[in-house]
Design an enzyme around this catalytic site. Structure first.
Site: not given
Ligand code: PLP
Length: 347
Positions: A37, A131, A247
């Site tokens: 993702k 969630r 800055y």
């Molecule tokens: C993003 C995600 C993962 C991967 O998690 P990491 O902590 O990056 O290894 C796995 N399962 C779900 C449902 C996620 O949203």
């Protein structure tokens, strides 16, 4: 269109990516998938998928249908799941794309049933994160009966800590596995894999650790850095002792100094919280960050970097656990924040 190279580039080490996946697969004691993702945590989902599929990874996870569509056409027979499931406006994509929704609520289950597809889906059950996912009582209340569930998932809330919540979620997921038929069961992300093979079930879903993040100390020394941001030097300048840089004049030259101005700033995800601890490297020489990060520019003290010239590439310090500890950003933010001006290239 003319192809003009950016003065920022992100070198991505495919051998390190594959090595991290193999280590995670071994630790999993189960099939090991990949969370890709957010465009492969900023590295480029398509490239990540290509390299991991060639190494034998068969299960990929994106967040949205737009992310799934961007990966078409899929090569070979990899499996792609869409973690956010199906909203009312997603059904056209869900019907046409070769990907499975991860159904996350009773509404989504009903929507999938009504579509009359009868195709396999994944289902997320919530075991304590609150969630996404059906609550256990919802999942056990009959709503899932007759559904062709490919993978039943749950997600750990505190796997990167030594928390009793991990045991509780493990026990809750085991209980659900006894009562909800699915072809496969999947609980662990990167940190969950480090908790031991009890958490592996049939399939794991690492993200962060694939890309060089170290989620827990068990992964120390096993996970290799994958993403190497580099920026070109736009200008070198001599700053007399006592003058300031940037800055807010937060950095003062303690002696006559040579300053390298690099083509990069907070608009590229190199945020102001690196001030005071950030740095870069050129030919094994160290260049500490000098002063505040600007939007498109950042200054480094090049006093040690004799011979550095305009147009040279300097490599940012970007060891994820180390830079996260120093900057206060999470390892996830360090990866996903890297902006579109970095040309991604694989080695
Ligand atoms: C993003 C995600 C993962 C991967 O998690 P990491 O902590 O990056 O290894 C796995 N399962 C779900 C449902 C996620 O949203």
């Amino acid at each position: 269109m003319i192809d003009i190279a950016s003065p920022l580039r992100l070198r991505i080490d495919s051998a390190a990516l594959v090595s991290n996946w193999r280590w995670l697969a071994t630790q999993s004691g189960a099939a090991c998938g990949a969370a890709i993702k957010a465009d492969g945590y900023g590295l480029g989902a398509r490239g990540v998928m290509k390299h991991l599929a060639a190494a034998g990874c068969g299960d990929f996870f994106v967040a949205t249908w737009a992310e799934a569509a961007a990966l078409m056409p899929l090569a070979g027979d990899v499996s792609l799941s869409v973690l956010h499931g199906v909203g009312a406006s997603d059904m056209v994509a869900a019907r046409t794309l070769p990907a499975r929704p991860v159904l996350n609520s009773l509404d989504q289950v009903a929507r999938w049933r009504e579509s009359g597809e009868g195709r396999p889906c994944d289902v997320m059950v919530d075991t304590g994160m609150n969630r996404l996912g059906l609550r256990p009582e919802e999942a056990l209340g009959g709503a899932l009966e007759g559904l062709k569930i490919e993978t039943l998932l749950s997600h750990l809330a505190s796997a990167d800590e030594d928390s009793e919540q991990n045991d509780r979620q493990l026990a809750a997921f085991r209980a659900l596995r006894e009562r909800i038929p699915a072809r496969r069961y999947s609980l662990a992300n990167s940190a969950g894999i480090c908790l031991g093979s009890d958490y592996g079930f049939d399939l794991t879903r690492p993200g962060l650790a694939l890309y060089g993040g170290v989620p827990r100390r068990e992964a120390d020394g096993a996970i290799r850095q994958v993403a190497f941001p580099e920026a070109r030097v736009l200008q070198l300048r001599d700053v007399p002792a006592g003058e300031t840089v940037g800055y807010g004049a937060t950095w003062t030259a303690a002696r006559a100094s040579r300053i390298a101005i690099a083509n990069m700033g907070y608009a590229d995800g190199y945020l102001r919280c690196h001030s005071g601890s950030g740095g870069a490297r050129w030919q094994a020489r160290t260049l500490p960050l000098a002063g505040r990060v600007s939007m498109d520019l950042v200054a480094f003290d090049a006093g040690e970097a004799d011979g550095l010239g305009e147009g040279d590439w300097i490599a940012l310090d970007y060891d994820l656990p180390e830079v996260a500890a120093r900057s206060g950003l999470s390892q996830y933010e360090l990866l996903t924040g890297l902006g579109g001006r970095f040309d991604r290239y694989w080695i």
